[in-house]
Design a protein around this motif. Structure first.
Motif, PDB file in Angstrom:
ATOM      1  N   ASN A   1       0.910  -1.249  -0.059  1.00  0.00           N
ATOM      2  CA  ASN A   1       0.014   0.136   0.060  1.00  0.00           C
ATOM      3  C   ASN A   1       0.955   1.308   0.288  1.00  0.00           C
TER       4      ASN A   1
ATOM      5  N   SER B   1      -3.224   6.492   3.019  1.00  0.00           N
ATOM      6  CA  SER B   1      -4.343   6.136   3.817  1.00  0.00           C
ATOM      7  C   SER B   1      -4.182   4.626   3.953  1.00  0.00           C
ATOM      8  N   ALA B   2      -4.862   4.217   5.194  1.00  0.00           N
ATOM      9  CA  ALA B   2      -5.113   2.721   5.389  1.00  0.00           C
ATOM     10  C   ALA B   2      -6.067   2.141   4.174  1.00  0.00           C
TER      11      ALA B   2
ATOM     12  N   THR C   1      -8.448  -1.410   3.590  1.00  0.00           N
ATOM     13  CA  THR C   1      -8.879  -2.842   3.935  1.00  0.00           C
ATOM     14  C   THR C   1      -9.505  -3.611   2.442  1.00  0.00           C
TER      15      THR C   1
ATOM     16  N   THR D   1      -6.443  -5.733   5.799  1.00  0.00           N
ATOM     17  CA  THR D   1      -6.227  -4.485   6.156  1.00  0.00           C
ATOM     18  C   THR D   1      -4.572  -3.746   5.868  1.00  0.00           C
TER      19      THR D   1
ATOM     20  N   GLY E   1      -1.871  -0.745   6.792  1.00  0.00           N
ATOM     21  CA  GLY E   1      -1.678   0.889   7.151  1.00  0.00           C
ATOM     22  C   GLY E   1      -1.159   1.392   5.800  1.00  0.00           C
ATOM     23  N   ALA E   2      -0.889   2.950   6.145  1.00  0.00           N
ATOM     24  CA  ALA E   2      -0.576   3.702   4.999  1.00  0.00           C
ATOM     25  C   ALA E   2       1.051   3.360   4.893  1.00  0.00           C
TER      26      ALA E   2
ATOM     27  N   SER F   1       2.969   0.889   3.567  1.00  0.00           N
ATOM     28  CA  SER F   1       3.218  -0.650   4.066  1.00  0.00           C
ATOM     29  C   SER F   1       2.931  -1.619   3.145  1.00  0.00           C
TER      30      SER F   1
END
Length: 221
Positions: free
Chosen positions: A197, A201-202, A204, A210, A212-213, A215
């Motif tokens: 990602n 922003s996170a 899901t 999910t 995280g930003a 990551s």
């Protein structure tokens, strides 16, 4: 070898600070570096050695540097390029999503053009950022890309995180990575997936969970 800088700014020089015609303009600087890369690489190749340069500013269009010179300097004779702050900068923070995309594009270009790609993160003991970087590297790796981590100390303090062992178990890639509509980048391997990602922003996802930003995850099984 170090300091293959794509502009005077990346070299830390100005037109008045070095007293050379090479520093009178970025155009002069580009020509001088291209000539130097060609000369040194030819000498190394004559001895049966590879020539790989740490290219400064190859993923950021700042100070007349940028991706075009990342490619040009390697076409002048380098066998590959090193990105010293791959996905994470010397601030020990993730680079911007725009720079992240360009770094991934640079890796993909190297692989497509038979060049080696050396990715380094200056975040020695930060497990999350190392996984973020390695998962990103896996998105475009085709056999000529490698990962290392350091924080100003290149002689001692090598770190090995559990996800590194997971990466070794992935096996060969099934295909190219995909950029999903929700912002995740995913690449399927024979024995698992690399998921990243790069957004701030996170996210899901119904399949991968999910994130995280900025990551990444390396999932096996």
């Amino acid at each position: 070898w170090d300091m293959v800088s794509t502009s005077l700014a990346w070299a830390g020089l100005s037109s008045t600070s070095c007293g050379s015609t090479s520093c009178q303009s970025d155009a002069n600087w580009h020509a001088a570096i291209a000539s130097f890369v060609t000369y040194v690489s030819a000498g190394l190749h004559a001895q049966g050695l590879l020539s790989i340069g740490n290219i400064s500013g190859g993923a950021v269009s700042y100070g007349n540097g940028g991706p075009s010179y990342w490619q040009a300097f390697q076409q002048d004779g380098l066998d590959g390029g090193a990105e010293e702050s791959f996905t994470s900068g010397t601030s020990h923070l993730p680079v911007s999503p725009t720079q992240w995309k360009q770094e991934l594009a640079n890796e993909a270009w190297n692989e497509a053009n038979g060049k080696y790609f050396l990715a380094n993160a200056d975040v020695t003991n930060d497990r999350a950022l190392n996984v973020y970087g390695l998962a990103t590297l896996l998105l475009a790796a085709q056999g000529r890309s490698s990962w290392s981590t350091a924080s100003g100390n290149y002689g001692t303090g090598e770190y090995w995180f559990p996800e590194y062992a997971g990466a070794l178990k992935l096996g060969p890639p099934v295909g190219a990575y995909t950029a999903q509509a929700n912002g995740l980048y995913v690449r399927e391997f024979q024995n698992g997936d690399a998921i990243v990602n790069p957004t701030t922003s996170a996210i899901t996802d119904p399949v991968f969970g999910t994130f995280g930003a900025q990551s990444g995850q390396i999932q096996t099984g």
